[in-house]
Design a protein around this motif. Sequence first.
Motif, PDB file in Angstrom:
ATOM      1  N   ASN A  41       3.951 -24.828 -24.932  1.00 14.01           N
ATOM      2  CA  ASN A  41       2.645 -24.789 -25.490  1.00 14.01           C
ATOM      3  C   ASN A  41       2.518 -24.314 -26.951  1.00 14.01           C
ATOM      4  O   ASN A  41       1.622 -24.664 -27.735  1.00 14.01           O
ATOM      5  CB  ASN A  41       1.928 -23.714 -24.596  1.00 14.01           C
ATOM      6  N   GLY A  42       3.357 -23.372 -27.486  1.00 19.18           N
ATOM      7  CA  GLY A  42       3.388 -22.725 -28.627  1.00 19.18           C
ATOM      8  C   GLY A  42       3.757 -23.848 -29.796  1.00 19.18           C
ATOM      9  O   GLY A  42       3.253 -24.025 -30.747  1.00 19.18           O
ATOM     10  N   GLU A  43       4.720 -24.698 -29.558  1.00 14.71           N
ATOM     11  CA  GLU A  43       4.944 -25.816 -30.267  1.00 14.71           C
ATOM     12  C   GLU A  43       3.910 -26.781 -30.606  1.00 14.71           C
ATOM     13  O   GLU A  43       3.409 -27.340 -31.601  1.00 14.71           O
ATOM     14  CB  GLU A  43       6.181 -26.647 -29.802  1.00 14.71           C
ATOM     15  N   ILE A  44       2.867 -27.036 -29.532  1.00 14.23           N
ATOM     16  CA  ILE A  44       1.863 -28.119 -29.472  1.00 14.23           C
ATOM     17  C   ILE A  44       0.771 -27.351 -30.253  1.00 14.23           C
ATOM     18  O   ILE A  44       0.427 -27.887 -30.980  1.00 14.23           O
ATOM     19  CB  ILE A  44       1.348 -28.494 -28.074  1.00 14.23           C
ATOM     20  N   MET A  45       0.714 -25.964 -30.261  1.00 18.62           N
ATOM     21  CA  MET A  45      -0.304 -25.287 -31.019  1.00 18.62           C
ATOM     22  C   MET A  45       0.182 -25.610 -32.661  1.00 18.62           C
ATOM     23  O   MET A  45      -0.862 -25.760 -33.353  1.00 18.62           O
ATOM     24  CB  MET A  45      -0.427 -23.796 -30.763  1.00 18.62           C
ATOM     25  N   VAL A  46       1.316 -25.373 -32.817  1.00 13.05           N
ATOM     26  CA  VAL A  46       1.588 -25.726 -34.265  1.00 13.05           C
ATOM     27  C   VAL A  46       1.383 -26.793 -34.726  1.00 13.05           C
ATOM     28  O   VAL A  46       0.725 -27.324 -35.680  1.00 13.05           O
ATOM     29  CB  VAL A  46       3.180 -25.166 -34.448  1.00 13.05           C
ATOM     30  N   MET A  47       1.840 -27.858 -33.892  1.00 13.80           N
ATOM     31  CA  MET A  47       1.673 -29.427 -34.110  1.00 13.80           C
ATOM     32  C   MET A  47       0.195 -29.829 -34.241  1.00 13.80           C
ATOM     33  O   MET A  47      -0.280 -30.506 -35.083  1.00 13.80           O
ATOM     34  CB  MET A  47       2.316 -30.211 -33.315  1.00 13.80           C
ATOM     35  N   GLU A  48      -0.665 -29.106 -33.362  1.00 12.40           N
ATOM     36  CA  GLU A  48      -2.362 -29.389 -33.478  1.00 12.40           C
ATOM     37  C   GLU A  48      -2.635 -29.229 -34.837  1.00 12.40           C
ATOM     38  O   GLU A  48      -3.471 -29.838 -35.354  1.00 12.40           O
ATOM     39  CB  GLU A  48      -2.922 -28.790 -32.248  1.00 12.40           C
ATOM     40  N   VAL A  49      -2.365 -27.939 -35.211  1.00 16.39           N
ATOM     41  CA  VAL A  49      -2.762 -27.624 -36.883  1.00 16.39           C
ATOM     42  C   VAL A  49      -2.401 -28.522 -37.534  1.00 16.39           C
ATOM     43  O   VAL A  49      -3.137 -28.905 -38.503  1.00 16.39           O
ATOM     44  CB  VAL A  49      -2.276 -26.184 -37.015  1.00 16.39           C
ATOM     45  N   LEU A  50      -1.226 -28.865 -37.600  1.00 13.59           N
ATOM     46  CA  LEU A  50      -0.427 -30.038 -38.577  1.00 13.59           C
ATOM     47  C   LEU A  50      -0.969 -31.333 -38.428  1.00 13.59           C
ATOM     48  O   LEU A  50      -1.562 -32.188 -39.328  1.00 13.59           O
ATOM     49  CB  LEU A  50       0.926 -29.814 -38.087  1.00 13.59           C
ATOM     50  N   TRP A  51      -1.494 -31.708 -37.204  1.00 15.83           N
ATOM     51  CA  TRP A  51      -2.054 -33.031 -36.928  1.00 15.83           C
ATOM     52  C   TRP A  51      -3.567 -33.063 -37.318  1.00 15.83           C
ATOM     53  O   TRP A  51      -3.976 -34.158 -37.952  1.00 15.83           O
ATOM     54  CB  TRP A  51      -1.982 -33.418 -35.441  1.00 15.83           C
ATOM     55  N   GLU A  52      -4.064 -31.975 -37.514  1.00 16.81           N
ATOM     56  CA  GLU A  52      -5.526 -31.875 -37.855  1.00 16.81           C
ATOM     57  C   GLU A  52      -5.548 -32.055 -39.275  1.00 16.81           C
ATOM     58  O   GLU A  52      -6.409 -32.614 -39.709  1.00 16.81           O
ATOM     59  CB  GLU A  52      -6.186 -30.520 -37.584  1.00 16.81           C
ATOM     60  N   GLY A  53      -4.395 -31.515 -39.938  1.00 16.99           N
ATOM     61  CA  GLY A  53      -4.258 -31.879 -41.308  1.00 16.99           C
ATOM     62  C   GLY A  53      -5.200 -31.209 -42.348  1.00 16.99           C
ATOM     63  O   GLY A  53      -4.830 -31.232 -43.502  1.00 16.99           O
ATOM     64  N   GLU A  54      -5.963 -30.235 -41.699  1.00 21.47           N
ATOM     65  CA  GLU A  54      -6.882 -29.463 -42.985  1.00 21.47           C
ATOM     66  C   GLU A  54      -6.170 -28.647 -43.746  1.00 21.47           C
ATOM     67  O   GLU A  54      -6.725 -28.177 -44.801  1.00 21.47           O
ATOM     68  CB  GLU A  54      -7.926 -28.576 -41.836  1.00 21.47           C
TER      69      GLU A  54
END
Length: 127
Positions: free
Chosen positions: A5-18
């Motif tokens: 879950n924590g890794e997904i949180m990091v990746m979500e921020v990166l995937w959003e790209g803002e």
Amino acid sequence: MELSNGEIMVMEVLWEGECLDENGEIQALELSKVLKEKYDLGKTSCYTFFGRLLEKGAITRRYPKYTIKPIVTREEALQKQREEAIDKLFQGSFINFCRTFLKDNKISEEEVQEMKNIINDFEKEEK
């Protein structure tokens, strides 16, 4: 590639790209600040997740300022997680997956027809 879950949180921020710069990168310290603000994650936890994501090949890191860049897309990560789940939980059989799903869920006639259409379309593509 199974992500916590924590890794997904990091990746979500990166995937959003803002938060990424024009090269699609961000310094780890800056990313940890974004994660603190968005998810209240501590710096140590963030760097632990960064290390795990590096090991899994989801991100790259370059020095001198520990600059991070995502190298796995959301779609690639989800595809890998689906494949791993089917392998782990259903002995690698998509049929076992479908049987389990259909046994535990009521589906409408419309959904049955849609599934048939998907199979027919798949068969056409294979020919």
